[in-house]
Design an enzyme around this catalytic site. Structure first.
Site, short mmCIF file in Angstrom:
data_model
loop_
_atom_site.label_atom_id
_atom_site.label_comp_id
_atom_site.label_asym_id
_atom_site.label_seq_id
_atom_site.Cartn_x
_atom_site.Cartn_y
_atom_site.Cartn_z
CG ASN A 133 -1.71 1.21 1.43
OD1 ASN A 133 -1.79 2.05 0.53
ND2 ASN A 133 -2.34 1.35 2.60
CD1 TRP A 134 3.33 0.87 -2.95
CD2 TRP A 134 3.40 2.06 -4.83
NE1 TRP A 134 3.92 0.09 -3.90
CE2 TRP A 134 3.98 0.79 -5.08
CE3 TRP A 134 3.34 2.97 -5.90
CZ2 TRP A 134 4.49 0.42 -6.32
CZ3 TRP A 134 3.84 2.60 -7.13
CH2 TRP A 134 4.42 1.34 -7.34
CE LYS A 135 -0.09 3.33 4.75
NZ LYS A 135 0.01 3.47 6.18
CG HIS B 15 -5.74 1.60 5.49
ND1 HIS B 15 -5.31 2.53 6.42
CD2 HIS B 15 -4.68 0.79 5.25
CE1 HIS B 15 -4.04 2.29 6.70
NE2 HIS B 15 -3.63 1.25 6.00
CD GLU C 124 -2.87 5.37 6.97
OE1 GLU C 124 -2.93 5.49 5.74
OE2 GLU C 124 -1.86 4.96 7.56
CD GLU D 3 -3.34 -2.89 7.53
OE1 GLU D 3 -2.22 -3.09 7.06
OE2 GLU D 3 -4.00 -1.86 7.31
N GLY E 6 2.66 2.01 10.80
CA GLY E 6 3.57 3.14 10.64
C GLY E 6 4.29 3.56 11.91
CB SER F 203 5.68 -1.97 11.83
OG SER F 203 5.18 -0.66 12.05
N GLY G 120 2.89 -1.20 4.35
CA GLY G 120 2.91 0.23 4.07
C GLY G 120 4.33 0.70 3.80
N GLY G 121 5.01 1.18 4.85
CA GLY G 121 6.34 1.77 4.70
C GLY G 121 7.32 0.91 3.92
C1 PEP Z 1 -0.66 -0.03 6.39
O1 PEP Z 1 -0.85 1.17 6.45
O2 PEP Z 1 -1.50 -0.77 5.86
C2 PEP Z 1 0.56 -0.56 6.97
C3 PEP Z 1 0.61 -1.82 7.29
O3 PEP Z 1 1.60 0.35 7.17
P1 PEP Z 1 3.05 0.02 7.78
O4 PEP Z 1 3.54 -1.25 7.12
O5 PEP Z 1 3.87 1.20 7.42
O6 PEP Z 1 2.87 -0.15 9.23
#
Ligand code: PEP
Length: 252
Positions: A9-11, A95, A97, A167, A173, A212, A233-234
Site C-alpha cells: 500500500n503505497w499510500k 483501511h 486511516e 491491521e 507506521g 510495520s 505500508g512503509g
Molecule cells: C498499512 O498502512 O497498511 C501498513 C501496514 O503500514 P506500515 O507497514 O507502514 O505499518
C-alpha cells in the site's frame, strides 16, 4: 493450502517517476517460486501506467480506495468499474486511516466491499483495534463488529473471493509490530468467527497481517498457521524492502 499474498500500500507517496522506478525494481526482483502472489497499490493517478509496467509479470494491481456508488455526481470519487477498467484486481477497503481520518463507517466499508465485488475485483478488508481498545481487552469485540458489518450486508459467501487484513492500528507506521503469537491469536479468532457461518469459506479466506511488517520480521509472522501474507505500508516503498518480504513469502 492457501496461497500467500503480499500487498504493498503505497499510500499518498511518490511521483510518476518514483512509482515507475519502484514498480520496475519490484518486477525485476520477484523471487522464484510459487505459492505466493504480489500486489501493488499505487496512488490513483499512477494506476494506469503501473498496469502497463506489470503486464505479463507476477505482480497484480490494487487500488487503495473506491467509491461505494456506481456512477454519477460524486465529485472526486472513483467507481469500482473504473478501477477494473484500468486493470485493478484488488481494492483495499476499510483501511484504518480512512476509518479514522475520513470517518468511514463500517456500513460504508461494507458498501465499498460490495461495490468492489460487483465490479469483479477482490476486496482487501482491513480490520483492527486501537491501542486503547487492546488495552481495554476489547480487541475481539471491535474486530467482530467490523466483520459483522460486512457479513450482515453481504453474507458469508461473499468472503469466498475476499481477503481480510488484520491491521492493529497501534502497529501501523509506528515501527511496533504485533508478535507472531499476538497476530496469530487474532487471525485464529477471525477465522473462527467466519467458521461460525461456513467452515469451508473460513478455511479458504486469506488473512493478511499489516503493521510495520518488514524483511526482518516477515518470516516469523508468515510461519504462523493463520497468517496468509502481509499488507505492507512503509516497507513497500523501496523495492529491496518489499522484495525481502516477498522472499520470506516465497520461502514459507
Ligand atoms: C498499512 O498502512 O497498511 C501498513 C501496514 O503500514 P506500515 O507497514 O507502514 O505499518
Amino acid at each position: 493450502m492457501r496461497e500467500l499474498l503480499v500487498a504493498g500500500n503505497w499510500k499518498m507517496n511518490g511521483s510518476d517517476a518514483v512509482s515507475a522506478a519502484l514498480v520496475s525494481g519490484i518486477v525485476a526482483g520477484v523471487p522464484e517460486g510459487s505459492g505466493f502472489r504480489l500486489v501493488v497499490c499505487p496512488p490513483f493517478p499512477y494506476l494506469a501506467s503501473v498496469a502497463g509496467q506489470i503486464a505479463g509479470s507476477q505482480v497484480a494491481l490494487g487500488a487503495q480506495n473506491v467509491s461505494e456508488h456506481e456512477v454519477g455526481a460524486f465529485t472526486g470519487e472513483t467507481a469500482a468499474s473504473m478501477l477494473k477498467d484500468v486493470g485493478c484486481e484488488y481494492v483495499i477497503v476499510g483501511h484504518s486511516e480512512r476509518r479514522a481520518m475520513y470517518s468511514e463507517s463500517s456500513d460504508q466499508v461494507a458498501a465499498k466491499f460490495q461495490a468492489t465485488q460487483s465490479a469483479g475485483m477482490t476486496p482487501i478488508l482491513c480490520v483492527g483495534e486501537t491501542l486503547e481498545e487492546r488495552e481495554a481487552g476489547t480487541t475481539e469485540t471491535v474486530i467482530g463488529e467490523q466483520l459483522d458489518a460486512v457479513l450482515s450486508a453481504t453474507g458469508i459467501d461473499a468472503f469466498e473471493p475476499a481477503v481480510i487484513a488484520y491491521e492493529p492500528v497501534w502497529a501501523i507506521g509506528t515501527g511496533l509490530t504485533a508478535t507472531p503469537e499476538q497476530a496469530q491469536d487474532v487471525h485464529r479468532h477471525i477465522r473462527a468467527r467466519l467458521a461460525e457461518h461456513s467452515v469451508a469459506v473460513a478455511e479458504n479466506v486469506q488473512i493478511l497481517y499489516g503493521g510495520s511488517m518488514k524483511g526482518e520480521n516477515a518470516s516469523g509472522l508468515l510461519s504462523m498457521p493463520d497468517i496468509d501474507g502481509g499488507l505492507i505500508g512503509g516497507a513497500s516503498l523501496k523495492p529491496s524492502d518489499f522484495l525481502a518480504i516477498a522472499e520470506a513469502a516465497a520461502q514459507s
